[in-house]
Design an enzyme around this catalytic site. Sequence first.
Site, PDB file in Angstrom:
ATOM      1  N   ARG A   9      63.272  95.960 -31.711  1.00  0.00           N
ATOM      2  CA  ARG A   9      64.181  94.967 -30.665  1.00  0.00           C
ATOM      3  C   ARG A   9      63.436  96.142 -29.611  1.00  0.00           C
ATOM      4  O   ARG A   9      63.929  96.826 -29.085  1.00  0.00           O
ATOM      5  CB  ARG A   9      65.349  95.099 -30.634  1.00  0.00           C
ATOM      6  CG  ARG A   9      66.399  96.191 -30.182  1.00  0.00           C
ATOM      7  CD  ARG A   9      68.182  95.398 -30.289  1.00  0.00           C
ATOM      8  NE  ARG A   9      68.883  96.270 -30.299  1.00  0.00           N
ATOM      9  CZ  ARG A   9      68.931  97.476 -29.747  1.00  0.00           C
ATOM     10  NH1 ARG A   9      68.713  97.397 -28.243  1.00  0.00           N
ATOM     11  NH2 ARG A   9      70.039  98.653 -30.368  1.00  0.00           N
TER      12      ARG A   9
ATOM     13  N   HIS B 239      70.646  95.747 -27.504  1.00  0.00           N
ATOM     14  CA  HIS B 239      71.638  95.307 -27.935  1.00  0.00           C
ATOM     15  C   HIS B 239      71.831  93.849 -27.979  1.00  0.00           C
ATOM     16  O   HIS B 239      71.990  93.036 -29.400  1.00  0.00           O
ATOM     17  CB  HIS B 239      72.477  95.994 -29.090  1.00  0.00           C
ATOM     18  CG  HIS B 239      73.786  95.561 -29.729  1.00  0.00           C
ATOM     19  ND1 HIS B 239      72.665  94.950 -31.353  1.00  0.00           N
ATOM     20  CD2 HIS B 239      74.580  94.975 -29.400  1.00  0.00           C
ATOM     21  CE1 HIS B 239      73.856  94.552 -31.831  1.00  0.00           C
ATOM     22  NE2 HIS B 239      75.137  94.438 -31.222  1.00  0.00           N
TER      23      HIS B 239
ATOM     24  N   TYR C 106      69.811 105.896 -24.867  1.00  0.00           N
ATOM     25  CA  TYR C 106      69.182 106.455 -26.205  1.00  0.00           C
ATOM     26  C   TYR C 106      68.016 106.581 -27.083  1.00  0.00           C
ATOM     27  O   TYR C 106      67.873 106.751 -28.163  1.00  0.00           O
ATOM     28  CB  TYR C 106      70.723 105.203 -27.770  1.00  0.00           C
ATOM     29  CG  TYR C 106      70.500 104.239 -26.859  1.00  0.00           C
ATOM     30  CD1 TYR C 106      69.746 103.359 -27.928  1.00  0.00           C
ATOM     31  CD2 TYR C 106      71.417 103.836 -26.478  1.00  0.00           C
ATOM     32  CE1 TYR C 106      69.564 101.926 -28.152  1.00  0.00           C
ATOM     33  CE2 TYR C 106      71.328 102.105 -26.554  1.00  0.00           C
ATOM     34  CZ  TYR C 106      70.772 101.207 -27.145  1.00  0.00           C
ATOM     35  OH  TYR C 106      70.595 100.124 -27.748  1.00  0.00           O
TER      36      TYR C 106
END
Length: 369
Positions: free
Chosen positions: A267, A271, A281
Amino acid sequence: MANNNILDPQKTLHEIEEKFEMFQILNEEGEIVNEEANPNLSDDELVELMSRMVYTRILDQRSISLNRQGRLGFYAPTAGQEASQLGSQFALEKEDWILPGYRDVPQIVWHGLPLEKAFLFSRGHFVGNQAPEGVNVLSPQIIIGAQYIQAAGVALGLKKRGTKGVAVTYTGDGGSSQGDFYEGINFAGAFKAPAIFFIQNNQYAISTPRELQTAATTLAQKGVAAGLPSVLVDGMDALAVYAVTKDARERALRGEGPTLIETMCYRYGPHTMAGDDPTRYRTSDIDSEWEKKDPLVRFRKYVEAKGLWSEEKENEVIERAKEEIKQAIKAADATPKQTVTQLMENMYKGDMPSNVKEQYEIYKEKESK
């Protein structure tokens, strides 16, 4: 220290893991590398699949913008997962059921859910959960992995009724760590229910990298424990995803039971739009590496080489998507707002508890003014 163990379970584990090689038909340059497995879609079908992926990328971009404007509620970006999502849905038939996770809105839209209802779902409006008659979809599941349990039940129901359809569900790599995940595949496997379980491994469960989710080398191998035929597929390759889905569907309809499919994908966005920041991250190097595998770029090269696609055709799809999205959000805006009393009425069938009934009367009076 010498190993004097009579058994060598580690060797058995490695032998199983080594069998899960990634299935691919179309490489990153848009070239067929597995001609024998090529599903040989017609020219019209190839154009339609490409159109749907382009349309869905635009839908993702517009949905992000609408969310930032406060015109949508909950939204989970989909860019990068188009081949996984649409390649699988393209292999289904109208009689099949889709039980989506919260990132799987594109599949149910292309399965027949009106776009304005998808927007209303994002806003938390009950009308967004009302699929038209004959559109075999459930509302996107917010609880991680719960759709696996539901899919097992729907699939068993289809089998008991003798219906020629399958139940298809999706979760992410994080979802494969949930108890519902194993319970769902185990139940379906035990009863040979016609189900297809997808793990869309986009590498991160929110901010947790896939390697911290489990010690398993692949997520597909988890299906072995429940006796399910399991496949690891290049989730950026629409043809490969289509082929393994079609095969799983045909086997399910022959009474051979469910299949677990892990699609390796990515992706590009956060999120969800609810505050996640992927730059905390993920590195730009990782993003760049996956951008080279972009499902739209790969498939575009393939259909262009066949003389089926052009910049002009793509622009036509983009403009159509923008106009239809504009009309869908307009229709969603025109839908009467959900009231508190409607929420209560939808929650309770029959008599309400006395405390709820008391609140119901209070809100009913407020809404009448």
